[in-house]
Design a protein around this motif. Sequence first.
Motif, PDB file in Angstrom:
ATOM      1  N   GLU A 115      38.065  -7.696 -17.086  1.00  0.00           N
ATOM      2  CA  GLU A 115      39.482  -8.054 -17.109  1.00  0.00           C
ATOM      3  C   GLU A 115      39.694  -9.472 -16.597  1.00  0.00           C
ATOM      4  O   GLU A 115      40.590 -10.185 -17.067  1.00  0.00           O
ATOM      5  CB  GLU A 115      40.273  -7.033 -16.290  1.00  0.00           C
ATOM      6  N   ARG A 116      38.884  -9.904 -15.647  1.00  0.00           N
ATOM      7  CA  ARG A 116      38.952 -11.299 -15.179  1.00  0.00           C
ATOM      8  C   ARG A 116      38.448 -12.248 -16.269  1.00  0.00           C
ATOM      9  O   ARG A 116      39.011 -13.330 -16.489  1.00  0.00           O
ATOM     10  CB  ARG A 116      38.113 -11.483 -13.907  1.00  0.00           C
ATOM     11  N   VAL A 143      28.301  -7.869  -9.473  1.00  0.00           N
ATOM     12  CA  VAL A 143      28.381  -8.751 -10.639  1.00  0.00           C
ATOM     13  C   VAL A 143      28.507  -7.910 -11.906  1.00  0.00           C
ATOM     14  O   VAL A 143      27.607  -7.136 -12.245  1.00  0.00           O
ATOM     15  CB  VAL A 143      27.135  -9.640 -10.727  1.00  0.00           C
ATOM     16  N   CYS A 144      29.619  -8.069 -12.605  1.00  0.00           N
ATOM     17  CA  CYS A 144      29.878  -7.264 -13.792  1.00  0.00           C
ATOM     18  C   CYS A 144      29.426  -7.977 -15.068  1.00  0.00           C
ATOM     19  O   CYS A 144      29.683  -9.177 -15.249  1.00  0.00           O
ATOM     20  CB  CYS A 144      31.372  -6.963 -13.901  1.00  0.00           C
ATOM     21  N   VAL A 145      28.775  -7.231 -15.930  1.00  0.00           N
ATOM     22  CA  VAL A 145      28.378  -7.724 -17.256  1.00  0.00           C
ATOM     23  C   VAL A 145      28.690  -6.629 -18.261  1.00  0.00           C
ATOM     24  O   VAL A 145      28.723  -5.449 -17.920  1.00  0.00           O
ATOM     25  CB  VAL A 145      26.880  -8.092 -17.316  1.00  0.00           C
ATOM     26  N   GLU A 184      29.317  -2.746 -17.493  1.00  0.00           N
ATOM     27  CA  GLU A 184      30.572  -2.148 -17.912  1.00  0.00           C
ATOM     28  C   GLU A 184      30.844  -2.495 -19.366  1.00  0.00           C
ATOM     29  O   GLU A 184      31.379  -3.557 -19.658  1.00  0.00           O
ATOM     30  CB  GLU A 184      31.722  -2.611 -17.018  1.00  0.00           C
ATOM     31  N   PRO A 185      30.457  -1.607 -20.286  1.00  0.00           N
ATOM     32  CA  PRO A 185      30.794  -1.844 -21.688  1.00  0.00           C
ATOM     33  C   PRO A 185      32.302  -1.948 -21.831  1.00  0.00           C
ATOM     34  O   PRO A 185      33.024  -1.008 -21.484  1.00  0.00           O
ATOM     35  CB  PRO A 185      30.231  -0.606 -22.404  1.00  0.00           C
ATOM     36  N   GLY A 190      38.791   2.157 -19.395  1.00  0.00           N
ATOM     37  CA  GLY A 190      40.182   2.559 -19.510  1.00  0.00           C
ATOM     38  C   GLY A 190      40.547   3.138 -20.863  1.00  0.00           C
ATOM     39  O   GLY A 190      41.719   3.347 -21.149  1.00  0.00           O
ATOM     40  N   THR A 191      39.547   3.410 -21.711  1.00  0.00           N
ATOM     41  CA  THR A 191      39.813   3.921 -23.048  1.00  0.00           C
ATOM     42  C   THR A 191      39.553   5.426 -23.153  1.00  0.00           C
ATOM     43  O   THR A 191      39.912   6.061 -24.127  1.00  0.00           O
ATOM     44  CB  THR A 191      38.919   3.218 -24.088  1.00  0.00           C
ATOM     45  N   GLY A 192      38.902   5.977 -22.115  1.00  0.00           N
ATOM     46  CA  GLY A 192      38.504   7.372 -22.186  1.00  0.00           C
ATOM     47  C   GLY A 192      37.157   7.543 -22.869  1.00  0.00           C
ATOM     48  O   GLY A 192      36.550   8.610 -22.814  1.00  0.00           O
TER      49      GLY A 192
END
Length: 268
Positions: A115-116, A143-145, A184-185, A190-192
């Motif tokens: 989101e960032r 660290v998110c990828v 995090e694909p 947040g899509t379920g």
Amino acid sequence: MKKLIAGNWKMNGSLVANELLVSELLAGIKLAGGAPACDVAVCVPTPYLAQLTGLINRPFLSQKDDIAGKNTARSAIELGAQDISAQASGAYTGEVSGGMLKDFGVRYAIVGHSERRAYHGESSQTVALKTKAALAAGITPIVCVGETLAEREAGQTEAVVKRQLAAVIHDNGHCISEIVVAYEPVWAIGTGKTATPEQAQQVHAVLRAQLNAASSAAKQRVRILYGGSMNAQNAKELLAQPDIDGGLIGGASLKAADFLKIIAAAGE
């Protein structure tokens, strides 16, 4: 290594709701034995850091643990921030530095969340600099990828996540062993929807190999979390995968019963 379950509250919460949620979490942890088999953290909006510092430590305060007026007992829940400035101080209106976060006892800081990247234009280089700032402040960066649906459908998943992580490795050298990585694909946030355990494991294995090649210490130290809609129903199967070392939990972290079930699954 211990698994890590970190809740990302995103832009949610209130003084009243936070107190209720944390009280329920601590009560649930106490009921289950008082010391989770995994590490637990909640990453909260910046305005609530002061409140959470008091809430997560309150049950652990005692006279014998207090040294020179400063409590040193460790809570069952660690405190995390959702972002950190790449700058240490100065004329950066609206930014929050690592030193400021450290004043509130922050242990973890999320950097590079999708989101960032999407809404605030953060590049992989920016994420690398924020990682460095967190490490310099003694804060562990998460660290998110992750790839978008279009990138996955184009067969670019591996290239995308490796490119994002490579920027962090390049700028942080041997310190890379001190980070946490969260896959995090983007299409599963947040899509379920969620990646199958096999899909998640495949990407985690790629990231593990990349980290191991960059640092011998990373093999024993770096935890790779899954961050794509892990919930109470799918946590056990995801956490059973050999390269999934925990979860970065979104919506389910706002429901005490669900978050406690995920914590329990991580300890099995």
